[in-house]
Motif scaffolding. Structure first.
Motif, PDB file in Angstrom:
ATOM      1  N   SER A   2      27.186  36.495  47.566  1.00  0.00           N
ATOM      2  CA  SER A   2      27.830  36.880  46.307  1.00  0.00           C
ATOM      3  C   SER A   2      29.317  37.111  46.510  1.00  0.00           C
ATOM      4  CB  SER A   2      27.176  38.149  45.748  1.00  0.00           C
ATOM      5  OG  SER A   2      27.353  39.209  46.649  1.00  0.00           O
ATOM      6  N   LYS A   3      30.049  36.786  45.519  1.00  0.00           N
ATOM      7  CA  LYS A   3      31.500  36.951  45.569  1.00  0.00           C
ATOM      8  C   LYS A   3      31.882  38.339  45.064  1.00  0.00           C
ATOM      9  CE  LYS A   3      35.737  34.624  44.182  1.00  0.00           C
ATOM     10  NZ  LYS A   3      36.300  33.500  43.394  1.00  0.00           N
ATOM     11  N   ASN A   4      32.634  39.099  45.925  1.00  0.00           N
ATOM     12  CA  ASN A   4      33.037  40.448  45.531  1.00  0.00           C
ATOM     13  C   ASN A   4      34.143  40.386  44.484  1.00  0.00           C
ATOM     14  OD1 ASN A   4      31.287  41.680  47.313  1.00  0.00           O
ATOM     15  ND2 ASN A   4      32.764  41.596  49.009  1.00  0.00           N
ATOM     16  N   LYS A   5      33.975  41.161  43.488  1.00  0.00           N
ATOM     17  CA  LYS A   5      34.992  41.256  42.444  1.00  0.00           C
ATOM     18  C   LYS A   5      35.625  42.646  42.467  1.00  0.00           C
ATOM     19  CE  LYS A   5      32.858  37.951  39.288  1.00  0.00           C
ATOM     20  NZ  LYS A   5      32.346  37.744  37.913  1.00  0.00           N
ATOM     21  N   GLY A   6      36.975  42.699  42.413  1.00  0.00           N
ATOM     22  CA  GLY A   6      37.669  43.982  42.405  1.00  0.00           C
ATOM     23  C   GLY A   6      37.372  44.756  41.133  1.00  0.00           C
ATOM     24  N   ILE A   7      37.283  46.048  41.272  1.00  0.00           N
ATOM     25  CA  ILE A   7      37.023  46.890  40.108  1.00  0.00           C
ATOM     26  C   ILE A   7      38.331  47.140  39.377  1.00  0.00           C
ATOM     27  CG2 ILE A   7      36.187  49.131  39.324  1.00  0.00           C
ATOM     28  CD1 ILE A   7      34.436  49.231  41.806  1.00  0.00           C
ATOM     29  N   ARG A   8      38.362  46.749  38.160  1.00  0.00           N
ATOM     30  CA  ARG A   8      39.577  46.904  37.362  1.00  0.00           C
ATOM     31  C   ARG A   8      39.652  48.334  36.829  1.00  0.00           C
ATOM     32  NH1 ARG A   8      41.368  42.936  32.382  1.00  0.00           N
ATOM     33  NH2 ARG A   8      43.474  43.816  32.085  1.00  0.00           N
ATOM     34  N   ARG A   9      40.780  48.994  37.081  1.00  0.00           N
ATOM     35  CA  ARG A   9      40.919  50.384  36.653  1.00  0.00           C
ATOM     36  C   ARG A   9      41.183  50.465  35.154  1.00  0.00           C
ATOM     37  NH1 ARG A   9      45.090  54.424  37.382  1.00  0.00           N
ATOM     38  NH2 ARG A   9      44.430  54.742  35.230  1.00  0.00           N
ATOM     39  N   LYS A  10      40.931  51.638  34.604  1.00  0.00           N
ATOM     40  CA  LYS A  10      41.158  51.860  33.186  1.00  0.00           C
ATOM     41  C   LYS A  10      42.653  51.830  32.883  1.00  0.00           C
ATOM     42  CE  LYS A  10      37.054  54.739  32.478  1.00  0.00           C
ATOM     43  NZ  LYS A  10      36.562  56.066  32.033  1.00  0.00           N
ATOM     44  N   ASN A  11      42.986  51.372  31.709  1.00  0.00           N
ATOM     45  CA  ASN A  11      44.394  51.275  31.322  1.00  0.00           C
ATOM     46  C   ASN A  11      44.999  52.644  31.010  1.00  0.00           C
ATOM     47  OD1 ASN A  11      46.789  49.762  30.637  1.00  0.00           O
ATOM     48  ND2 ASN A  11      46.360  50.264  28.500  1.00  0.00           N
ATOM     49  N   ASP A  12      44.181  53.548  30.474  1.00  0.00           N
ATOM     50  CA  ASP A  12      44.682  54.874  30.126  1.00  0.00           C
ATOM     51  C   ASP A  12      44.895  55.712  31.380  1.00  0.00           C
ATOM     52  OD1 ASP A  12      44.561  54.237  27.458  1.00  0.00           O
ATOM     53  OD2 ASP A  12      42.537  55.055  27.196  1.00  0.00           O
ATOM     54  N   LEU A  13      46.024  56.463  31.403  1.00  0.00           N
ATOM     55  CA  LEU A  13      46.317  57.343  32.530  1.00  0.00           C
ATOM     56  C   LEU A  13      45.703  58.714  32.286  1.00  0.00           C
ATOM     57  CD1 LEU A  13      50.116  56.557  33.130  1.00  0.00           C
ATOM     58  CD2 LEU A  13      48.127  55.486  34.199  1.00  0.00           C
ATOM     59  N   PRO A  15      45.692  62.926  32.905  1.00  0.00           N
ATOM     60  CA  PRO A  15      46.812  63.877  32.811  1.00  0.00           C
ATOM     61  C   PRO A  15      47.690  63.935  34.056  1.00  0.00           C
ATOM     62  CG  PRO A  15      44.852  64.827  31.838  1.00  0.00           C
ATOM     63  CD  PRO A  15      44.420  63.539  32.481  1.00  0.00           C
ATOM     64  N   LEU A  16      47.085  63.891  35.252  1.00  0.00           N
ATOM     65  CA  LEU A  16      47.863  63.941  36.483  1.00  0.00           C
ATOM     66  C   LEU A  16      48.739  62.705  36.622  1.00  0.00           C
ATOM     67  CD1 LEU A  16      48.602  65.220  39.167  1.00  0.00           C
ATOM     68  CD2 LEU A  16      46.589  64.125  40.189  1.00  0.00           C
ATOM     69  N   GLU A  17      48.178  61.549  36.278  1.00  0.00           N
ATOM     70  CA  GLU A  17      48.934  60.306  36.384  1.00  0.00           C
ATOM     71  C   GLU A  17      50.065  60.251  35.355  1.00  0.00           C
ATOM     72  OE1 GLU A  17      45.302  57.423  37.968  1.00  0.00           O
ATOM     73  OE2 GLU A  17      45.592  57.780  35.819  1.00  0.00           O
ATOM     74  N   VAL A  18      49.811  60.804  34.171  1.00  0.00           N
ATOM     75  CA  VAL A  18      50.856  60.868  33.149  1.00  0.00           C
ATOM     76  C   VAL A  18      52.011  61.721  33.644  1.00  0.00           C
ATOM     77  CG1 VAL A  18      51.439  61.739  30.853  1.00  0.00           C
ATOM     78  CG2 VAL A  18      49.317  60.461  31.201  1.00  0.00           C
ATOM     79  N   ASP A  19      51.683  62.829  34.296  1.00  0.00           N
ATOM     80  CA  ASP A  19      52.718  63.714  34.826  1.00  0.00           C
ATOM     81  C   ASP A  19      53.553  62.995  35.883  1.00  0.00           C
ATOM     82  OD1 ASP A  19      53.827  66.500  35.018  1.00  0.00           O
ATOM     83  OD2 ASP A  19      53.176  66.238  37.089  1.00  0.00           O
ATOM     84  N   ILE A  20      52.880  62.231  36.738  1.00  0.00           N
ATOM     85  CA  ILE A  20      53.591  61.489  37.781  1.00  0.00           C
ATOM     86  C   ILE A  20      54.501  60.433  37.162  1.00  0.00           C
ATOM     87  CG2 ILE A  20      53.300  59.869  39.702  1.00  0.00           C
ATOM     88  CD1 ILE A  20      50.703  61.333  40.381  1.00  0.00           C
ATOM     89  N   ALA A  21      53.991  59.753  36.142  1.00  0.00           N
ATOM     90  CA  ALA A  21      54.736  58.655  35.532  1.00  0.00           C
ATOM     91  C   ALA A  21      55.919  59.123  34.707  1.00  0.00           C
ATOM     92  CB  ALA A  21      53.801  57.812  34.661  1.00  0.00           C
ATOM     93  N   THR A  22      55.800  60.306  34.120  1.00  0.00           N
ATOM     94  CA  THR A  22      56.841  60.766  33.200  1.00  0.00           C
ATOM     95  C   THR A  22      57.814  61.751  33.815  1.00  0.00           C
ATOM     96  OG1 THR A  22      55.381  62.529  32.382  1.00  0.00           O
ATOM     97  CG2 THR A  22      55.366  60.429  31.192  1.00  0.00           C
TER      98      THR A  22
END
Length: 239
Positions: A2-13, A15-22
């Protein structure tokens, strides 16, 4: 196989990621002194009066001196992002209880700090503004005491009009009383600003930088004519 497929992350950030980004890029790298320098440079670029620039410098210097004494900022790690609202509250308490400053005097300092922190927040130097919606202290307005006619007479009589300095002082006192101009405004009046034929004086150096004309009566014109005649030719164009 079987061919491994990467798990696509969610588009929404989250709260911690929002803080890092902003978080502003400079939030942990700009020192207090650097922030003040940017603020002053911006004020000079916008054409603020020299007295206003000096006022901001002095008040922010006093605040910084207090922060150092409280170990809130240090020589090499005095990042502006370390200052929080509690620091402002403690500084106000210090001014009131330790320095004995009046509410009006404290408000003068708060206005300078508010202008400073509003600027660096709008410039994305900090994320949280410790002066946001910070209230000024209440000031009770009482009646302003005025001098009596007798006191005015004694004041004017104190000027010896038989001397140049005495007549100069008499002229300036009469000018201030009649026109209501500020002392700094009177010191910036040129001889050419006195329009005798029109009965006005051109005020070029004003607090809000809006030039204006103030009227003068016949007695003031006569006193100014005599003073200018006594003053004679001078390299200084001011009266």
């Amino acid at each position: 196989m079987s061919k491994n497929k990467g798990i696509r992350r969610k588009n929404d950030l989250n709260p911690l990621e929002v803080d890092i980004a902003t978080t502003p890029e400079d939030v942990h790298t700009v020192t207090f002194d650097e922030a003040v320098s940017r603020f002053i440079t911006d004020g000079e670029r916008r054409g603020l009066r020299e007295a206003t620039i000096k006022y901001y410098r002095n008040e922010l210097r006093q605040f910084r001196r207090w922060l150092v004494k409280q170990d809130r900022i240090q020589t090499e790690q005095d990042y502006i992002s370390r200052i929080v609202r509690t620091d402002v509250n403690n500084y106000v308490d210090y001014l009131r209880h330790d320095r004995g400053c009046t509410n009006n005097s404290i408000n003068t300092r708060l206005r300078a700090m508010r202008a400073f922190f509003n600027f660096i927040r709008e410039s994305d130097v900090i994320r949280n503004n410790p002066m946001k919606a910070y209230p000024l202290l209440k000031v009770r307005k009482g009646n302003i005491e005025t001098v009596s006619m007798g006191e005015l007479r004694r004041l004017f009589n104190a000027a010896d009009k038989r001397t140049f300095t005495g007549y100069r002082d008499y002229t300036y006192m009469l000018l201030l009383l009649e026109t209501g101009v500020r002392l700094s405004e009177s010191q910036a009046i040129f001889v050419e600003d006195v329009k005798f034929s029109e009965g006005v004086i051109f005020i070029r150096h004003t607090k809000n930088q809006f030039h204006r004309y103030v009227p003068i009566q016949s007695k003031m014109k006569e006193v100014l004519k005599r003073y200018i005649a006594i003053r004679g030719t001078s390299r200084n164009p001011r009266i």
